[in-house]
Design an enzyme around this catalytic site. Structure first.
Site, PDB file in Angstrom:
ATOM      1  N   LYS A 169       5.310 -17.461  21.129  1.00  0.00           N
ATOM      2  CA  LYS A 169       6.624 -17.778  20.548  1.00  0.00           C
ATOM      3  C   LYS A 169       7.349 -18.857  21.333  1.00  0.00           C
ATOM      4  O   LYS A 169       8.090 -19.650  20.754  1.00  0.00           O
ATOM      5  CB  LYS A 169       7.480 -16.514  20.427  1.00  0.00           C
ATOM      6  CG  LYS A 169       6.920 -15.556  19.397  1.00  0.00           C
ATOM      7  CD  LYS A 169       7.952 -14.612  18.824  1.00  0.00           C
ATOM      8  CE  LYS A 169       7.330 -13.799  17.695  1.00  0.00           C
ATOM      9  NZ  LYS A 169       8.159 -12.694  17.228  1.00  0.00           N
TER      10      LYS A 169
ATOM     11  N   LYS B 126      -2.228 -16.139   7.350  1.00  0.00           N
ATOM     12  CA  LYS B 126      -1.539 -14.903   6.998  1.00  0.00           C
ATOM     13  C   LYS B 126      -0.487 -15.154   5.923  1.00  0.00           C
ATOM     14  O   LYS B 126       0.178 -16.193   5.951  1.00  0.00           O
ATOM     15  CB  LYS B 126      -0.819 -14.361   8.246  1.00  0.00           C
ATOM     16  CG  LYS B 126      -1.346 -13.033   8.746  1.00  0.00           C
ATOM     17  CD  LYS B 126      -0.687 -12.647  10.049  1.00  0.00           C
ATOM     18  CE  LYS B 126       0.486 -11.728   9.843  1.00  0.00           C
ATOM     19  NZ  LYS B 126       0.925 -11.076  11.087  1.00  0.00           N
TER      20      LYS B 126
ATOM     21  N   LYS C  55       6.455 -15.259   5.325  1.00  0.00           N
ATOM     22  CA  LYS C  55       7.711 -15.661   4.694  1.00  0.00           C
ATOM     23  C   LYS C  55       8.022 -17.123   4.976  1.00  0.00           C
ATOM     24  O   LYS C  55       8.813 -17.741   4.280  1.00  0.00           O
ATOM     25  CB  LYS C  55       8.868 -14.782   5.192  1.00  0.00           C
ATOM     26  CG  LYS C  55       9.120 -14.937   6.682  1.00  0.00           C
ATOM     27  CD  LYS C  55      10.452 -14.331   7.087  1.00  0.00           C
ATOM     28  CE  LYS C  55      10.759 -14.632   8.537  1.00  0.00           C
ATOM     29  NZ  LYS C  55       9.814 -14.100   9.504  1.00  0.00           N
TER      30      LYS C  55
HETATM   31  P1  AMP Z   1       7.332 -10.371  10.368  1.00  0.00           P
HETATM   32  O1  AMP Z   1       8.355 -10.593   9.313  1.00  0.00           O
HETATM   33  O2  AMP Z   1       6.262 -11.416  10.394  1.00  0.00           O
HETATM   34  O3  AMP Z   1       7.933 -10.089  11.721  1.00  0.00           O
HETATM   35  O4  AMP Z   1       6.549  -9.046   9.981  1.00  0.00           O
HETATM   36  C1  AMP Z   1       7.155  -7.779   9.913  1.00  0.00           C
HETATM   37  C2  AMP Z   1       6.050  -6.740   9.839  1.00  0.00           C
HETATM   38  O5  AMP Z   1       5.183  -6.974   8.724  1.00  0.00           O
HETATM   39  C3  AMP Z   1       5.151  -6.708  11.081  1.00  0.00           C
HETATM   40  O6  AMP Z   1       4.834  -5.358  11.353  1.00  0.00           O
HETATM   41  C4  AMP Z   1       3.908  -7.457  10.643  1.00  0.00           C
HETATM   42  O7  AMP Z   1       2.758  -6.997  11.316  1.00  0.00           O
HETATM   43  C5  AMP Z   1       3.838  -7.151   9.143  1.00  0.00           C
HETATM   44  N1  AMP Z   1       3.257  -8.299   8.442  1.00  0.00           N
HETATM   45  C6  AMP Z   1       3.832  -9.508   8.232  1.00  0.00           C
HETATM   46  N2  AMP Z   1       3.015 -10.329   7.539  1.00  0.00           N
HETATM   47  C7  AMP Z   1       1.881  -9.629   7.300  1.00  0.00           C
HETATM   48  C8  AMP Z   1       0.648  -9.922   6.625  1.00  0.00           C
HETATM   49  N3  AMP Z   1       0.428 -11.108   6.046  1.00  0.00           N
HETATM   50  N4  AMP Z   1      -0.302  -8.957   6.583  1.00  0.00           N
HETATM   51  C9  AMP Z   1      -0.090  -7.755   7.156  1.00  0.00           C
HETATM   52  N5  AMP Z   1       1.044  -7.409   7.812  1.00  0.00           N
HETATM   53  C10 AMP Z   1       2.025  -8.331   7.884  1.00  0.00           C
END
Ligand code: AMP
Ligand code: TRP
Length: 334
Positions: free
Chosen positions: A114, A197, A200
């Site tokens: 990060k 992946k 968002k």
């Molecule tokens: P984030 O918004 O990226 O911090 O993600 C929030 C949660 O969603 C975390 O627990 C991530 O591991 C899960 N997450 C986000 N994107 C994915 C994805 N493409 N596949 C699986 N889990 C995800």
């Protein structure tokens, strides 16, 4: 057994958040016996490591709470709250800063990722992020922490901090937690690129299925999802090298609670012209009730705040003895 997990309140929730995180929480909640609650919280204190307008942050916290409830977290059975309403998190994090070592934090790969090249310009908050996470977990004597692979290192650190504190002060205050990585935990990839992946922050909205997408929007995104001209093979192993195909089969398998092999077996020999409509249908049927609840709840700020208030009250009561024990062990008089 005490289950606890947190999620950062980022906006724009998508299928990856649901299948990769939220759905696992709902399953754990539903498997617990009646008298042992799970603790689920919005990591809004962690979220300040990314700059955000105040109004956006407030909206994101409420939105994430609405999403969790829409997906099946029951605020009467589980303790659902946001960190900022429970000051014990910030307090214990400070107390643990006396125990955590700079060398330990220097090894955290999430910080390195990060902070990127500009380490000197990264906030102290980003550096000590894992200490706050340790406080989150240790306050509630959590034993099982459902997280993704990427959080394993933070759990190790939590154990190290807990062990050193207990040893240094000759107490048995903190319980050592274990990460819990569900077997069927899904990693959902972009609909436009099977090696990235679903995220968002992808500039193309066609790359992800948002929890707010309507039936037609979902069907259209599936129809336009990148694939290849080959038919589906007999087994998932034969999907090697076909990242997009593997991702769609994986999504179908996760949604219908089958193995990718079973999905391949039932569609073997068929092309994506046949598979995509089937996938769109399960997606639409799964997400429709979630979306309907989510949109209704999101608008009801007063109801959401009341739920979070109630959750925080329960959380504060459970956290208090551990926090008291930490002050006590350190010889800090209050
Ligand atoms: P984030 O918004 O990226 O911090 O993600 C929030 C949660 O969603 C975390 O627990 C991530 O591991 C899960 N997450 C986000 N994107 C994915 C994805 N493409 N596949 C699986 N889990 C995800
Ligand atoms: N760091 C976690 C993530 O990015 C979120 C989190 C904060 C968390 N505190 C926690 C997860 C405590 C489990 C337990 O996904």
């Amino acid at each position: 057994m005490r289950v606890l997990s947190g999620i950062q309140p980022t906006g724009n929730l998508h299928l990856g958040n649901y299948l990769g995180a939220i759905r696992n929480w709902v399953k754990m909640q539903d498997e617990m016996d009646a008298d042992s609650a799970c603790f689920f919280f919005l990591a809004d204190l962690h979220s300040i490591t990314v700059h955000e307008e105040r109004a956006t942050r407030m909206r994101n916290v409420r939105e994430m709470a609405a999403a969790l409830i829409a997906c099946g977290i029951d605020a009467d059975r589980s303790v659902l709250f946001n960190q900022a309403r429970v000051p014990a998190h910030a307090e214990l994090a400070w107390l643990l800063n006396g125990t955590a070592r700079i060398g330990w934090l220097n090894r955290m790969t999430q910080f390195k990722d990060k902070a990127g090249k500009n380490r000197e310009g990264a906030s102290i908050g980003l550096f000590v992020y894992p200490v706050l996470q340790a406080a989150d977990i240790l306050l509630y004597q959590a034993t099982h922490v459902p997280v993704g692979e990427d959080q394993k290192q933070h759990l190790e650190l939590t154990r190290d901090i807990a062990t050193k504190f207990n040893t240094d002060f000759g107490v048995e205050l903190f319980t050592l937690p274990d990460p819990y990585i569900p077997k069927e935990s899904a990693r959902i990839m972009s609909l436009r690129d099977g090696t990235a992946k679903m995220s968002k922050s992808d500039p193309s909205d066609m790359s992800r299925i948002n929890l707010t997408d309507d039936d037609d929007g979902i069907a259209q995104k599936v129809r336009k999802a990148k694939t290849d001209p080959e038919p589906l093979p007999e087994t998932a192993a034969a999907l090697e090298g076909r990242a997009e195909a593997l991702n769609l089969v994986g999504i179908y398998a996760t949604l219908t609670e089958q193995t990718p092999d079973a999905v391949c077996a039932s569609f073997a020999g068929k092309g994506f012209g046949a598979f995509k409509p089937a996938l769109a249908e399960v997606l639409v049927e799964t997400l429709r009730p979630i979306r309907q609840r989510f949109i209704a709840l999101k608008e009801d700020e007063a109801a959401l705040d009341a739920i979070l208030d109630k959750g925080a009250e329960k959380a504060r009561a459970v956290a208090a003895p551990t926090l008291d024990g930490a002050y006590e062990a350190l010889g800090l008089m209050r």
